[in-house]
Design an enzyme around this catalytic site. Structure first.
Site, PDB file in Angstrom:
ATOM      1  N   CYS A 389      -4.258   4.908  -3.163  1.00 45.70           N
ATOM      2  CA  CYS A 389      -4.679   5.957  -4.096  1.00 45.70           C
ATOM      3  C   CYS A 389      -3.482   6.470  -4.894  1.00 45.70           C
ATOM      4  CB  CYS A 389      -5.427   7.052  -3.351  1.00 45.70           C
ATOM      5  SG  CYS A 389      -6.594   7.897  -4.427  1.00 45.70           S
ATOM      6  N   HIS A 515      -9.575   4.215  -0.565  1.00 47.39           N
ATOM      7  CA  HIS A 515      -8.971   4.499   0.749  1.00 47.39           C
ATOM      8  C   HIS A 515      -9.483   3.527   1.803  1.00 47.39           C
ATOM      9  CE1 HIS A 515      -7.134   8.474  -0.167  1.00 47.39           C
ATOM     10  NE2 HIS A 515      -8.027   8.448  -1.133  1.00 47.39           N
ATOM     11  N   GLU A 517      -8.387   2.999   4.661  1.00 49.95           N
ATOM     12  CA  GLU A 517      -8.226   3.543   6.020  1.00 49.95           C
ATOM     13  C   GLU A 517      -9.514   4.164   6.565  1.00 49.95           C
ATOM     14  OE1 GLU A 517      -6.910   4.768   3.267  1.00 49.95           O
ATOM     15  OE2 GLU A 517      -6.685   6.959   3.298  1.00 49.95           O
TER      16      GLU A 517
HETATM   17  N1  GLN Z   1      -3.928  12.880  -7.039  1.00 48.71           N
HETATM   18  C1  GLN Z   1      -4.494  11.614  -7.355  1.00 48.71           C
HETATM   19  C2  GLN Z   1      -5.839  11.736  -8.065  1.00 48.71           C
HETATM   20  O1  GLN Z   1      -6.479  12.744  -8.008  1.00 48.71           O
HETATM   21  C3  GLN Z   1      -4.602  10.724  -6.130  1.00 48.71           C
HETATM   22  C4  GLN Z   1      -5.531  11.254  -5.073  1.00 48.71           C
HETATM   23  C5  GLN Z   1      -5.372  10.574  -3.741  1.00 48.71           C
HETATM   24  O2  GLN Z   1      -4.327   9.991  -3.434  1.00 48.71           O
HETATM   25  N2  GLN Z   1      -6.356  10.670  -2.891  1.00 48.71           N
HETATM   26  O3  GLN Z   1      -6.285  10.814  -8.683  1.00 48.71           O
END
Ligand code: GLN
Length: 564
Positions: A389, A515, A517
């Site tokens: 992410c 994600h 995970e």
């Molecule tokens: N801050 C980033 C976004 O909002 C990544 C979010 C994250 O890593 N879950 O896109």
């Protein structure tokens, strides 16, 4: 068939591991052929934990249907291998929001809206919501907090009423409590548990089973004292001694007979007939714990993030490494690196002894430049890299700045005036001002491009992965990145958004906007973690960094010896 409801409360202190006991019992019942789900009720006012930072609450776990939930739901999914949903995690804030929304809509016209009956009824409704689908034989409900907490009282009353409504044969209260060892007295003490059961009794609740967290083994005398003073049967006092790994707890609970007791108390053999098997099929689990406990070698992987001081902030990532390592027979020794500390001058001192680098998810600009430097180090030194992410977004920013001559490239999350907004808000996010539950959340499809590393890892053309972010790779600038060698190997077809990036020149460099995970379960580490651990092990082997696993040093640990 009447669904059976098991309520798990906690006494004496918080942090006794109610979530692990619920997940362990759930796994054991599942192994007996029952369909089980676990839900958690949290007595705080936030509608969900999505707006809390990891220092407050640990990791926010995300479900397929886009709920931002307590990290215990991660344990439930990993132990049971069954997805949870929005309805599996309810907070006081959510209950009040539902009631107040109904009040404004005129549902209770003419009535005074009160805690009793309206809030209690709403809690009872949600306690039976998942069970009401008919998809489960057993619903385990974890009540957050400790009995006696002011904010927990409505949940105890709802439980009391449900026990009354559904009958004792269909409901059960397991009370998880602490039985501390007093070094000065040289003995373990039952009094705190007695007091905690008295609190439950004052709410009209008699626990059926006590699960006692202890540092030291309890003897017969302790058990019968607890049974007598807490008014439970002697066989219903279950010891839960500290375990080396949370994954041993189901085996320890099985040795203590917890699942057998539950099946007996809820009269399940009669009610469900041959469906409830007597012999418990935990062979796969035993094999997993065995491999977990006897790794052949150890590798070191860095986790670069800004919440590394908090042990639960990256829970699902850490557990994913445990699963992937167990499968490969290696112990993944995670080196937690605080991204705030990393600069171009000192990055080597943090990362020169690792065989893999994971840059973590996150929000806000603290530690961003340290994350970008860590990506650069991984890319230039050809060290396996996984960006999750925000970690992927940092990889894109780094590549744009250092390989595509886009000086000052950034995400508009951190720099609104950047000349190259390689990571930016999509139109559907621009008008959103409210913070709670408004990100791109939950499961989205991802098409995998044939012939890429992602295609080899997933071995399929279409996957579904969970998301929690606002910002995306900017399609207007993606040609600048691809003409300089970056590959886009995963794409969401509906929104035309880039989901996976790769660098084909590098030995293993993958960034994912989602994600992975959240999809790891016991026995099924996510393929990306599998492949990342493989690549890191390979590098460690080449560089002689594959080491003997470190001996465990903790004391007073109970091992599931009979099984292993
Ligand atoms: N801050 C980033 C976004 O909002 C990544 C979010 C994250 O890593 N879950 O896109």
């Amino acid at each position: 068939m009447q669904t059976k409801y098991i309520f798990v409360t906690g006494g004496v202190t918080s942090s006794l591991g109610k979530g692990i006991i619920c997940a362990s019992l759930g796994r054991l019942l599942e192994a007996r052929g029952l369909r089980v789900t676990i839900q958690k009720f949290d007595p705080y006012i936030n509608v969900d934990p999505g707006t809390m930072n990891p220092y407050e609450h640990g990791e926010v776990f995300v479900t397929d249907d886009g709920a931002e939930t307590d990290l215990d739901l991660g344990h439930y999914e990993r132990f049971l291998g069954v997805p949870t949903s929005k309805a599996n995690n309810i907070t006081t804030g959510r209950i009040y929001l539902e009631v107040i929304t109904k009040e404004r809509a005129g549902v209770y016209l003419g009535k005074t809206v009160q805690v009793v009956p309206h809030i209690i009824d709403e809690i009872k409704f949600w306690m039976q919501k998942v069970g009401g689908t008919g998809d489960y034989d057993v619903v385990i409900t974890e009540i957050g907090g400790t009995v006696g907490d002011i904010e927990g009282q409505p949940y105890l009353e709802a439980m009391r009423q449900l026990r009354y409504d559904l009958g004792r044969k269909n409901t059960l209260n397991i009370h998880l409590t602490l039985v501390p060892y007093l070094a000065a007295a040289g003995e373990i003490k039952t009094k705190p548990t007695q007091h905690s059961v008295k609190i439950l009794l004052s709410f009209g609740l008699q626990p059926d089973i006590l699960v006692c967290r202890t540092e030291r083994p309890m003897n017969k005398e302790h058990r019968s004292k607890l049974a007598r003073f807490c008014n439970v049967d002697a066989d219903a006092v279950v010891e839960s001694q500290d375990a080396e790994s949370i994954y041993e707890v189901p085996l320890l609970m099985q040795e203590e007979g917890l699942d057998a007791l539950v099946v007996k108390r809820l009269d399940m053999v009669n009610d469900f007939g041959s469906k409830v098997s007597k012999s418990v099929g935990m062979e796969g689990w035993v094999a997993f714990v065995k491999s977990l406990k006897a790794p052949a070698a150890s590798i070191r992987i860095a986790l670069v993030g800004k919440y590394v001081e908090h042990q639960d902030a990256y829970k699902s990532i850490c557990e994913s490494f445990i699963m992937a390592g167990a499968k490969k027979g290696v112990l993944v020794d995670l080196k937690m690196v605080l991204s705030d500390d990393v600069t171009s001058d000192n990055v080597a001192s943090y990362l020169e002894d690792v065989s893999g680098i994971l840059v973590a998810p996150g929000f806000g600009d603290r530690g961003i430049e340290g994350k970008i430097e860590s990506v650069r180090y991984a890319r230039e030194k050809d060290i396996p890299f996984l960006g999750i992410c925000l970690g992927m977004q940092c990889a894109v920013i780094e590549y744009a700045r250092n390989k595509c001559s886009m000086d000052g490239a950034n995400s508009t999350e951190f720099d609104l005036d950047t000349p190259y907004p390689v990571i930016d808000l999509m139109n559907d996010q621009r008008s959103i001002e409210r913070k709670g539950g408004t990100m791109r959340l939950g499961a989205y499809d991802c098409e995998i491009v044939p012939g890429t590393k992602a295609a080899a890892i997933y071995d399929t053309g279409l996957v579904s992965e969970r998301h929690r972010h606002r910002f995306e790779l900017n399609n207007d600038l993606k040609d600048n990145l691809s003409s300089n060698g970056m590959i886009f190997s995963g794409r969401n077809p509906d929104k035309d958004l880039i989901e996976i990036i790769e660098l084909p020149e590098h030995r293993w460099f993958v960034g994912v906007q989602f994600h992975p995970e959240y999809k790891t379960t016991v026995g099924n580490a996510h393929p990306l973690f599998d492949a990342f651990v493989d690549a890191s092990t390979e590098l460690a082997r080449e560089t002689g960094a594959l080491t003997e696993p470190r001996p465990k040093t903790r004391q007073n640990i109970k091992l599931a010896t009979a099984k292993l």
